[in-house]
Design an enzyme around this catalytic site. Structure first.
Site, PDB file in Angstrom:
ATOM      1  N   ARG A 169      34.947  44.452  36.681  1.00 42.04           N
ATOM      2  CA  ARG A 169      33.424  43.773  37.153  1.00 42.04           C
ATOM      3  C   ARG A 169      32.522  44.661  36.650  1.00 42.04           C
ATOM      4  O   ARG A 169      32.670  45.747  36.897  1.00 42.04           O
ATOM      5  CB  ARG A 169      33.804  44.250  38.917  1.00 42.04           C
ATOM      6  N   CYS A 204      30.386  32.813  49.343  1.00 46.03           N
ATOM      7  CA  CYS A 204      31.364  33.658  48.751  1.00 46.03           C
ATOM      8  C   CYS A 204      31.479  35.297  49.353  1.00 46.03           C
ATOM      9  O   CYS A 204      32.356  35.929  49.235  1.00 46.03           O
ATOM     10  CB  CYS A 204      30.954  34.230  47.261  1.00 46.03           C
ATOM     11  N   HIS A 251      31.352  34.232  37.890  1.00 53.45           N
ATOM     12  CA  HIS A 251      32.228  34.932  38.744  1.00 53.45           C
ATOM     13  C   HIS A 251      33.453  33.853  38.946  1.00 53.45           C
ATOM     14  O   HIS A 251      33.534  33.011  39.879  1.00 53.45           O
ATOM     15  CB  HIS A 251      31.592  35.091  40.130  1.00 53.45           C
ATOM     16  N   GLN A 289      36.078  33.817  41.946  1.00 52.56           N
ATOM     17  CA  GLN A 289      35.432  33.215  43.242  1.00 52.56           C
ATOM     18  C   GLN A 289      35.522  31.644  42.984  1.00 52.56           C
ATOM     19  O   GLN A 289      35.881  30.904  43.848  1.00 52.56           O
ATOM     20  CB  GLN A 289      34.154  33.656  43.299  1.00 52.56           C
ATOM     21  N   ASP A 295      24.563  31.876  48.207  1.00 49.06           N
ATOM     22  CA  ASP A 295      25.002  33.082  48.173  1.00 49.06           C
ATOM     23  C   ASP A 295      23.785  34.024  48.432  1.00 49.06           C
ATOM     24  O   ASP A 295      22.632  33.433  48.567  1.00 49.06           O
ATOM     25  CB  ASP A 295      25.409  33.321  46.423  1.00 49.06           C
ATOM     26  N   ARG A 313      40.842  34.124  47.759  1.00 50.90           N
ATOM     27  CA  ARG A 313      40.828  34.861  46.561  1.00 50.90           C
ATOM     28  C   ARG A 313      42.318  35.436  46.155  1.00 50.90           C
ATOM     29  O   ARG A 313      42.511  35.654  45.067  1.00 50.90           O
ATOM     30  CB  ARG A 313      39.641  36.048  46.959  1.00 50.90           C
TER      31      ARG A 313
HETATM   32  N1   CP Z   1      32.981  37.669  46.757  1.00 55.02           N
HETATM   33  C1   CP Z   1      33.054  38.913  46.218  1.00 55.02           C
HETATM   34  O1   CP Z   1      33.345  38.958  45.137  1.00 55.02           O
HETATM   35  O2   CP Z   1      33.177  40.056  47.014  1.00 55.02           O
HETATM   36  P1   CP Z   1      33.360  41.408  46.627  1.00 55.02           P
HETATM   37  O3   CP Z   1      31.941  41.599  45.912  1.00 55.02           O
HETATM   38  O4   CP Z   1      33.569  41.958  48.113  1.00 55.02           O
HETATM   39  O5   CP Z   1      34.425  41.642  45.760  1.00 55.02           O
HETATM   40  N1  NVA Z   2      25.913  36.911  43.396  1.00 57.43           N
HETATM   41  C1  NVA Z   2      26.480  38.043  43.825  1.00 57.43           C
HETATM   42  C2  NVA Z   2      27.959  37.762  44.225  1.00 57.43           C
HETATM   43  C3  NVA Z   2      28.759  38.739  44.879  1.00 57.43           C
HETATM   44  C4  NVA Z   2      29.959  38.522  45.469  1.00 57.43           C
HETATM   45  C5  NVA Z   2      26.344  39.195  43.170  1.00 57.43           C
HETATM   46  O1  NVA Z   2      26.502  39.315  41.928  1.00 57.43           O
HETATM   47  O2  NVA Z   2      26.068  40.368  43.668  1.00 57.43           O
END
Ligand code: CP
Ligand code: NVA
Length: 304
Positions: A102, A263, A129, A132, A223, A291
């Site tokens: 990440r 999400c 993502h 997701q 989101d 997930r």
């Molecule tokens: N939706 C999602 O990726 O959640 P987290 O940021 O908690 O991993």
């Molecule tokens: N768009 C958000 C998604 C979190 C799962 C972010 O990037 O923070």
């Protein structure tokens, strides 16, 4: 499929295969447990940002499949700071059988993949993502019984999650409508790429008015207004996004059987109200559960 970095990089056939495998692994898990497809294998999980779902679901997915996962927190390995991304990738490849990362910049996960001799999975970047997106397509298929011909309307920021949904919808013959405030639209390059993936179909409806955008739609998705890494813009964003809030009056305009998706993490009272998030049309926690199942399919295809 060598890595899993963006839904735009995989074929429709691979995507359909992942969804079918995810459903099989979910059934198998629910009827007593998964076969140990990844026995003796370890996934390194590199995080530059916080996480609940991604961290726990990947860890549990590896355990359920007989393997193990190693969490590396943001300050631990100093990706690209203490050591170059290329060297981190070369070293991790000697210890583990897969890497999930990440990151902030999408190029960083691409760079990890370029130098890895093991599969690399994008667990969220500023661009996309895909894990997701896969879980969301699985959730739509389960709730609506199909994906082909389904119309998904996304309200809010044209961000990483919106990008993955646009690519996924394009590959599966779905319609994708997005309503965003001026200045926060899906990047033009993403729209062009999604249109390319959709082939000859009319694809990506950009409708500024949120009520017009959700009229008759089968899926409403939203989101956060401010993604991780954009915190200093939060105040400015909070001024322009409220008309795009997913609330009861908006849901009433959609198809009577609409499902509402997010999400998570949700900022209740901002992009979505409690009434909708906890209401009868919400599938938020099915998405979160999926997930786990969707990622088992990714791990099995890349690492088994
Ligand atoms: N939706 C999602 O990726 O959640 P987290 O940021 O908690 O991993
Ligand atoms: N768009 C958000 C998604 C979190 C799962 C972010 O990037 O923070």
């Amino acid at each position: 499929m060598k890595h899993f970095l963006s839904l735009a990089d995989i074929s429709r056939t691979d995507l359909v295969d992942l969804l079918e495998l995810a459903m099989q692994l979910k059934d198998e898990w629910r009827s007593g447990g998964n076969a140990p497809l990844l026995r003796g294998k370890v996934l390194a999980m590199v995080f530059q940002k916080p996480s609940l779902r991604t961290r726990v679901s990947f860890d549990m997915a590896m355990r359920h499949l007989g393997g193990d996962a190693l969490y590396l927190s943001p300050n631990e390995i100093g990706l690209g700071q203490r050591e170059s991304i290329a060297d981190v990738s070369r070293v991790l490849s000697r210890y583990v059988q897969g890497i999930m990362a990440r990151v902030f910049a999408h190029d960083d996960v691409v760079e990890l993949a370029r130098h890895a001799t093991v599969p690399v999975i994008n667990g969220l970047s500023d661009f996309s993502h895909p894990c997701q997106g896969l879980a969301d397509l699985l959730t739509i298929r389960e709730h609506l019984g199909r994906t082909e011909g389904v119309r998904l309307t996304y309200l809010g920021d044209g961000n990483n999650v919106a990008t993955s949904l646009a690519f996924g919808c394009a590959l599966l013959g779905m319609d994708f409508t997005i309503a965003s405030p001026p200045g926060y639209a899906l990047p033009e390059a993403v729209v062009a790429r999604a249109r390319g993936l959709a082939g000859d179909r009319e694809f990506v409806d950009l409708i500024p008015d949120p009520h017009a955008a959700v009229r008759g739609t089968h899926v409403i998705y939203t989101d956060t207004w401010t993604s991780m890494g954009q915190e200093e813009e939060a105040e400015r964003r909070a001024k322009v996004f409220p008309p795009y809030q997913v609330n009861a009056s908006l849901v009433r305009v959609a198809d009577p059987k609409v499902i509402v998706m997010h999400c998570l993490p949700a900022h209740r009272g901002q992009e979505i109200t409690d009434e909708v998030a906890d209401g009868p049309r919400s599938v938020l926690f099915d998405q979160a559960e999926n997930r786990l199942h969707a990622q088992k399919a990714i791990l099995a295809r890349l690492m088994a």
